[in-house]
Design a protein around this motif. Sequence first.
Motif, PDB file in Angstrom:
ATOM      1  N   GLU A 188      17.173 -24.933  37.670  1.00  0.00           N
ATOM      2  CA  GLU A 188      16.874 -24.321  36.381  1.00  0.00           C
ATOM      3  C   GLU A 188      16.896 -25.370  35.274  1.00  0.00           C
ATOM      4  O   GLU A 188      17.600 -26.382  35.361  1.00  0.00           O
ATOM      5  N   GLY A 209      15.934 -25.664  30.648  1.00  0.00           N
ATOM      6  CA  GLY A 209      15.472 -24.990  29.444  1.00  0.00           C
ATOM      7  C   GLY A 209      16.548 -24.305  28.631  1.00  0.00           C
ATOM      8  O   GLY A 209      16.267 -23.774  27.549  1.00  0.00           O
ATOM      9  N   ARG A 258      12.766 -20.667  26.513  1.00  0.00           N
ATOM     10  CA  ARG A 258      12.025 -20.456  27.743  1.00  0.00           C
ATOM     11  C   ARG A 258      12.716 -21.215  28.867  1.00  0.00           C
ATOM     12  O   ARG A 258      12.826 -22.448  28.821  1.00  0.00           O
ATOM     13  N   SER A 281      12.995 -22.351  32.849  1.00  0.00           N
ATOM     14  CA  SER A 281      12.150 -22.633  34.011  1.00  0.00           C
ATOM     15  C   SER A 281      13.035 -22.808  35.236  1.00  0.00           C
ATOM     16  O   SER A 281      14.191 -23.231  35.127  1.00  0.00           O
ATOM     17  N   ARG A 288       5.648 -16.197  36.913  1.00  0.00           N
ATOM     18  CA  ARG A 288       5.711 -17.261  37.920  1.00  0.00           C
ATOM     19  C   ARG A 288       4.356 -17.918  38.063  1.00  0.00           C
ATOM     20  O   ARG A 288       3.320 -17.309  37.817  1.00  0.00           O
ATOM     21  N   THR A 295       7.125 -22.501  40.420  1.00  0.00           N
ATOM     22  CA  THR A 295       8.024 -22.338  39.282  1.00  0.00           C
ATOM     23  C   THR A 295       8.037 -20.888  38.802  1.00  0.00           C
ATOM     24  O   THR A 295       6.980 -20.247  38.759  1.00  0.00           O
ATOM     25  N   TYR A 297       9.542 -18.517  35.484  1.00  0.00           N
ATOM     26  CA  TYR A 297       9.924 -18.678  34.088  1.00  0.00           C
ATOM     27  C   TYR A 297      10.626 -17.431  33.567  1.00  0.00           C
ATOM     28  O   TYR A 297      10.432 -16.326  34.078  1.00  0.00           O
ATOM     29  N   GLU A 325      10.913 -16.098  29.680  1.00  0.00           N
ATOM     30  CA  GLU A 325      10.696 -16.229  28.244  1.00  0.00           C
ATOM     31  C   GLU A 325      11.642 -15.260  27.561  1.00  0.00           C
ATOM     32  O   GLU A 325      11.618 -14.051  27.838  1.00  0.00           O
TER      33      GLU A 325
END
Length: 124
Positions: free
Chosen positions: A6, A8, A19, A21, A72, A78, A80, A82
Amino acid sequence: QVQLVESGGGLVQAGGSLRLSCAASGGTFSSYAMGWFRQAPGKEREFVARISRSGGVTYYADSVKGRFTISRDNAKNTVYLEMNSLKAEDTGVYYCAAASGRGPPARIDEYDYWGQGTQVTVSS
């Protein structure tokens, strides 16, 4: 064996956005349903959001619905998260996890692989 990393996380003021990732390696990413969880100090790890293998189906905890979006990119391996309109109660360590079972992972113990987590701190 799938490795999840992980990134961000950070410190943000209430009302702000981040956000997250989660980069996966070591497996066939598109064969895993993915989820995000969080853990606040002194509390149990709790579900935040999950996304199906194709990305077509998502599910959210009531506490984040309308503010967080999971997505994704299977080409980039990856997933994500948000996060908008952040609140102090969103503070915690955020973990991504991968589930290899056939159906949508409804319980935390259905996730097979976990990342090391990234800290999110929301100041009020």
